[in-house]
Design a protein around this motif. Structure first.
Motif, mmCIF file in Angstrom:
data_model
loop_
_atom_site.group_PDB
_atom_site.id
_atom_site.type_symbol
_atom_site.label_atom_id
_atom_site.label_comp_id
_atom_site.label_asym_id
_atom_site.label_seq_id
_atom_site.Cartn_x
_atom_site.Cartn_y
_atom_site.Cartn_z
ATOM 1 N N ALA A 92 0.798 -1.261 0.048
ATOM 2 C CA ALA A 92 0.030 0.024 -0.100
ATOM 3 C C ALA A 92 0.861 1.225 -0.052
ATOM 4 C CB ALA A 92 -0.910 0.034 1.155
ATOM 5 N N GLN A 93 2.155 1.168 0.807
ATOM 6 C CA GLN A 93 2.865 2.524 0.924
ATOM 7 C C GLN A 93 3.592 2.928 -0.506
ATOM 8 O OE1 GLN A 93 3.183 4.408 3.930
ATOM 9 N NE2 GLN A 93 3.706 5.670 2.165
ATOM 10 N N LEU A 94 3.617 1.729 -1.412
ATOM 11 C CA LEU A 94 4.276 2.245 -2.742
ATOM 12 C C LEU A 94 3.171 2.739 -3.566
ATOM 13 C CD1 LEU A 94 6.252 -1.161 -3.459
ATOM 14 C CD2 LEU A 94 7.244 0.902 -2.948
ATOM 15 N N HIS A 95 1.893 2.267 -3.672
ATOM 16 C CA HIS A 95 0.747 2.773 -4.360
ATOM 17 C C HIS A 95 0.551 4.430 -3.685
ATOM 18 C CE1 HIS A 95 -0.428 -0.464 -6.822
ATOM 19 N NE2 HIS A 95 -0.217 -1.218 -5.776
ATOM 20 N N ALA A 96 0.595 4.594 -2.577
ATOM 21 C CA ALA A 96 0.470 5.879 -1.932
ATOM 22 C C ALA A 96 1.675 6.761 -2.454
ATOM 23 C CB ALA A 96 0.338 5.875 -0.312
ATOM 24 N N ASP A 97 2.805 6.563 -2.470
ATOM 25 C CA ASP A 97 3.778 7.315 -2.870
ATOM 26 C C ASP A 97 3.923 7.404 -4.377
ATOM 27 O OD1 ASP A 97 4.913 7.718 -0.380
ATOM 28 O OD2 ASP A 97 6.308 6.118 -0.163
ATOM 29 N N LEU A 98 3.225 6.266 -4.973
ATOM 30 C CA LEU A 98 2.979 6.580 -6.572
ATOM 31 C C LEU A 98 2.108 7.714 -6.871
ATOM 32 C CD1 LEU A 98 3.560 5.586 -9.381
ATOM 33 C CD2 LEU A 98 1.801 4.093 -9.057
ATOM 34 N N GLY A 99 1.088 7.609 -5.929
ATOM 35 C CA GLY A 99 0.039 9.082 -6.310
ATOM 36 C C GLY A 99 0.650 10.101 -5.805
ATOM 37 N N ASN A 100 1.573 10.502 -4.982
ATOM 38 C CA ASN A 100 2.380 11.311 -4.766
ATOM 39 C C ASN A 100 3.088 12.074 -5.924
ATOM 40 O OD1 ASN A 100 1.411 11.494 -2.201
ATOM 41 N ND2 ASN A 100 3.089 10.721 -1.158
ATOM 42 N N ALA A 101 3.884 10.805 -6.628
ATOM 43 C CA ALA A 101 4.730 11.062 -7.888
ATOM 44 C C ALA A 101 3.842 11.618 -8.937
ATOM 45 C CB ALA A 101 5.460 9.864 -7.961
ATOM 46 N N GLN A 128 -4.738 3.492 6.866
ATOM 47 C CA GLN A 128 -3.897 4.388 6.705
ATOM 48 C C GLN A 128 -4.322 5.671 6.515
ATOM 49 O OE1 GLN A 128 -0.412 4.346 7.074
ATOM 50 N NE2 GLN A 128 -0.729 2.365 8.033
ATOM 51 N N PRO A 129 -4.299 6.833 7.057
ATOM 52 C CA PRO A 129 -5.074 8.093 7.116
ATOM 53 C C PRO A 129 -4.586 9.127 5.941
ATOM 54 C CG PRO A 129 -3.681 8.234 9.191
ATOM 55 C CD PRO A 129 -3.541 6.891 8.332
ATOM 56 N N VAL A 130 -3.015 8.911 5.767
ATOM 57 C CA VAL A 130 -2.680 9.900 4.942
ATOM 58 C C VAL A 130 -3.007 9.760 3.286
ATOM 59 C CG1 VAL A 130 -0.494 10.875 3.637
ATOM 60 C CG2 VAL A 130 -0.479 10.356 6.112
ATOM 61 N N PRO A 131 -3.023 8.456 2.840
ATOM 62 C CA PRO A 131 -3.740 8.328 1.636
ATOM 63 C C PRO A 131 -5.174 8.732 1.489
ATOM 64 C CG PRO A 131 -2.390 6.358 2.038
ATOM 65 C CD PRO A 131 -2.648 7.275 3.448
ATOM 66 N N TRP A 132 -5.889 8.600 2.453
ATOM 67 C CA TRP A 132 -7.304 9.058 2.718
ATOM 68 C C TRP A 132 -7.227 10.917 2.329
ATOM 69 C CZ3 TRP A 132 -11.445 6.458 1.307
ATOM 70 C CH2 TRP A 132 -11.455 5.154 1.568
ATOM 71 N N PHE A 133 -6.214 11.055 3.177
ATOM 72 C CA PHE A 133 -6.308 13.011 2.942
ATOM 73 C C PHE A 133 -5.896 13.312 1.660
ATOM 74 C CE2 PHE A 133 -3.365 16.386 3.307
ATOM 75 C CZ PHE A 133 -4.192 17.465 4.040
ATOM 76 N N ASN A 134 -4.877 12.532 1.038
ATOM 77 C CA ASN A 134 -4.557 13.204 -0.211
ATOM 78 C C ASN A 134 -5.621 12.636 -1.203
ATOM 79 O OD1 ASN A 134 -1.855 13.731 0.496
ATOM 80 N ND2 ASN A 134 -1.122 11.538 0.293
ATOM 81 N N LEU A 135 -6.485 11.875 -1.095
ATOM 82 C CA LEU A 135 -7.647 11.582 -1.708
ATOM 83 C C LEU A 135 -8.644 12.833 -1.835
ATOM 84 C CD1 LEU A 135 -8.716 7.786 -1.876
ATOM 85 C CD2 LEU A 135 -8.273 9.236 -4.004
ATOM 86 N N GLY A 136 -8.870 13.204 -0.512
ATOM 87 C CA GLY A 136 -9.714 14.155 -0.152
ATOM 88 C C GLY A 136 -9.227 15.378 -0.727
ATOM 89 N N ARG A 137 -8.003 15.529 -0.604
ATOM 90 C CA ARG A 137 -7.499 17.051 -1.111
ATOM 91 C C ARG A 137 -7.590 16.912 -2.653
ATOM 92 N NH1 ARG A 137 -1.526 18.344 0.746
ATOM 93 N NH2 ARG A 137 -1.350 16.459 -0.277
ATOM 94 N N ALA A 138 -7.497 15.975 -3.343
ATOM 95 C CA ALA A 138 -7.430 15.864 -4.825
ATOM 96 C C ALA A 138 -8.969 15.983 -5.430
ATOM 97 C CB ALA A 138 -6.857 14.453 -5.359
ATOM 98 N N TYR A 139 -9.810 15.135 -4.460
ATOM 99 C CA TYR A 139 -10.953 15.283 -4.944
ATOM 100 C C TYR A 139 -11.752 16.729 -4.942
ATOM 101 C CZ TYR A 139 -11.952 10.329 -5.100
ATOM 102 O OH TYR A 139 -11.946 8.910 -5.322
ATOM 103 N N GLN A 140 -11.249 17.555 -3.702
ATOM 104 C CA GLN A 140 -11.745 18.680 -3.348
ATOM 105 C C GLN A 140 -11.012 19.863 -4.661
ATOM 106 O OE1 GLN A 140 -14.020 20.077 -1.868
ATOM 107 N NE2 GLN A 140 -13.450 21.952 -0.819
ATOM 108 N N GLY A 141 -9.884 19.508 -5.169
ATOM 109 C CA GLY A 141 -9.238 20.344 -5.942
ATOM 110 C C GLY A 141 -9.915 19.977 -7.368
ATOM 111 N N GLN A 142 -10.578 18.971 -7.696
ATOM 112 C CA GLN A 142 -11.367 18.887 -8.926
ATOM 113 C C GLN A 142 -12.841 19.286 -8.821
ATOM 114 O OE1 GLN A 142 -10.544 14.977 -10.432
ATOM 115 N NE2 GLN A 142 -12.120 14.104 -9.286
ATOM 116 N N GLY A 143 -13.281 19.637 -7.640
ATOM 117 C CA GLY A 143 -14.556 20.326 -7.468
ATOM 118 C C GLY A 143 -15.508 18.957 -6.973
#
Length: 519
Positions: free
Chosen positions: A76-85, A109-124
């Motif tokens: 899971a951590q590899l996929h989370a970091d791939l999202g960051n990249a 894991q909370p951080v990928p959920w946070f990154n998802l939320g931030r991305a969804y918010q960014g696209q409206g």
């Protein structure tokens, strides 16, 4: 670190510390040494990717992480970091897919959920953002940015009581959190309380708070004092916030004036478009911030054929990337652009905004500063409609001075710059409207307040839309509103929105800058 010898474990720990300390060459040497012996080890590849991200090599980071995932597909951590990249490469959809895979594999894991939320918010997509950020908060309630971003997403959906609760929980975690105070203050339909006034005063007395927090708290204090009718105190608080912001990120008038002269001159003659209908899907709403643009967008978004996309960055990105490709700053390359070039750029913009046409055939792009590019739209997107919104100049400028803007440096930090910017904006738009009167239409906020239905009908007609009664009930439209006016546009039209007169002579410097009589 499974499968590594003790020496290699120590090398990776040392490599991670070197990344933290920005000793990039040392980190590359340490991690590379481990990978020479263990080319498939997931943690060594992950640290290499993090180093590549830190050294502006995002595409290489994506490649490193994909290589690791080939051999460790359920990490899971590899996929989370791939999202960051992917996110660092500007590949939003790929980033979201990677973060979604991470939370599927390891939902605690909370951080990928946070990154998802931030991305969804960014696209409206505020509904999806709320769901992801609520998961973040349930897993890690101490993550302050999640509380603030969840508050923002809830506010954009009109769920103001829930948003307020999130901002207040943010203040529980950090009483001097400027973003939490900003969020509460931006719910403009609910005044801050006496207890809030005391808390703000206490926090502003501290010497250990960040400048950004101090700026936001002074803006909130100014709003609070204005609501109390204490206009000199409100003026002092707004002035303190903007003076500090100007010291941190000074905005300069001469480059703006130079840009304006170049843009007006170089857009006077443009090639005839290859396809005059290109961009018919788009309704740009441009002009000064705080001029009623969110209200006009809310009216249009109530129409069954129109999606309200709010403030999109894509037009500026397309033009910026063309400047980089040519190695010449905009607007200097305008005379060299052919009709085919403009068509290519217009299609690029439409491809980037296709997400907003999945449910409805038309959409609004309400980034106010797109007015700076209005002069080229008759070549780039000749079928688009451009709606310029204007409000009383003193009210507009004063409202800008009171609003905290996150894109810095910003023209609204001094009254003199504000006046010059507003006059420059109006001068440019008048010139561009004279060149393209069929597509660039002027709509005034005060006219809408005075005669709502006739002005709504005129707005729809200018956009090539039939009248729909739902547009008169714009405040009931269920959509995400991602601007500081999110609360106001969910109410019926308010006729008593003027605020500047109460400040009397305090605003005389602004009146002078706008060319208006003093009080």
């Amino acid at each position: 670190m499974a499968g590594l010898a003790t020496d290699d474990v120590e090398r990776l720990h040392a490599g991670a510390r070197a990344i933290r300390d920005r000793a990039h060459a040392q980190a590359e040497r340490l991690i590379g040494g481990v990978l020479a012996r263990h080319p498939r080890h997931p943690e060594a590849l992950r640290l290499l990717a993090i180093l590549q991200l830190h050294t502006q090599r995002a595409a290489q980071a994506v490649a490193s992480l994909r290589q690791a995932i080939e051999w460790h597909a359920r990490d899971a951590q590899l996929h989370a970091d791939l999202g960051n990249a992917h996110n660092a490469c500007g590949e939003r959809d790929a980033a979201i897919a990677a973060w979604r895979r991470a939370v599927e594999l390891e939902p605690q894991q909370p951080v990928p959920w946070f990154n998802l939320g931030r991305a969804y918010q960014g696209q409206g997509d505020s509904l999806a953002a709320v769901e992801a950020l609520q998961r973040t908060r349930s897993l890690a309630p101490e993550i302050l940015p999640a509380a603030i971003l969840l508050g923002d997403a809830l506010a954009h959906l009109g769920r103001f009581d829930e948003a307020s609760a999130q901002y207040r929980d943010g203040l529980r975690l950090h009483p001097a959190c400027g973003d939490a105070w900003r969020g509460l203050s931006n719910i403009k339909t609910v005044a801050l309380s006496d207890a809030d006034a005391a808390a703000l005063a206490a926090q502003l007395q501290r010497h250990d708070i960040a400048d950004t927090d101090r700026i936001a708290m002074n803006h909130a204090l100014g709003k609070l004092e204005e609501d109390r009718g204490r206009h000199p105190q409100a003026f002092a608080a707004f002035s303190a916030a903007n003076a500090l912001q100007q010291r941190l990120t000074p905005w300069r008038l001469p480059p703006f004036e130079h840009y304006l002269e170049q843009a007006l001159a170089m857009t006077e003659t443009l090639p005839e478009p290859v396809d005059p209908a290109l961009g018919r899907e788009v309704i740009f709403i441009v002009g000064m911030p705080r001029s009623g643009s969110t209200l006009f967008e809310q009216i249009l978004a109530a129409h069954p054929q129109v999606e309200g996309a709010s403030e999109l960055q894509e037009l500026g990105i397309v033009i910026q990337q063309e400047s980089m490709r040519r190695g010449v700053p905009y607007p200097q390359w305008i005379p060299q652009a052919s009709a085919q070039d403009w068509q290519r750029l217009g299609r690029d913009y439409l491809a980037r905004t296709a997400h907003w046409r999945t449910a409805r055939s038309r959409f609004t792009d309400k980034l106010p500063e797109n007015w700076k590019h209005a002069g080229v739209l008759r070549a780039m997107l000749p079928g688009a409609t451009i709606v310029e919104t204007r409000r009383d100049p003193l009210e507009t400028a004063w409202s800008c001075f009171k609003q905290q803007f996150y894109s810095q440096p910003h023209f609204a930090n001094t009254l003199a710059d504000l006046g010059a910017y507003l006059r420059g904006c109006e001068r440019a738009m008048d010139a561009w409207r004279a060149r393209d009167p069929a597509r660039i239409r002027l709509h005034r906020y005060e006219d809408l307040l005075a005669s709502p239905e006739p002005r709504v009908r005129a707005l729809l007609a200018d956009c090539g839309l039939d009248f729909d009664p739902a547009c008169m009930r714009f405040h009931a439209a269920a959509r995400s509103v991602r601007t500081a006016s999110a609360a106001q546009v969910r109410q019926p039209l308010q006729r008593d929105t003027a605020r500047a007169a109460a400040y009397g002579g305090l605003l005389d410097p602004l009146r002078v800058a706008l060319g208006l009589p003093t009080a």
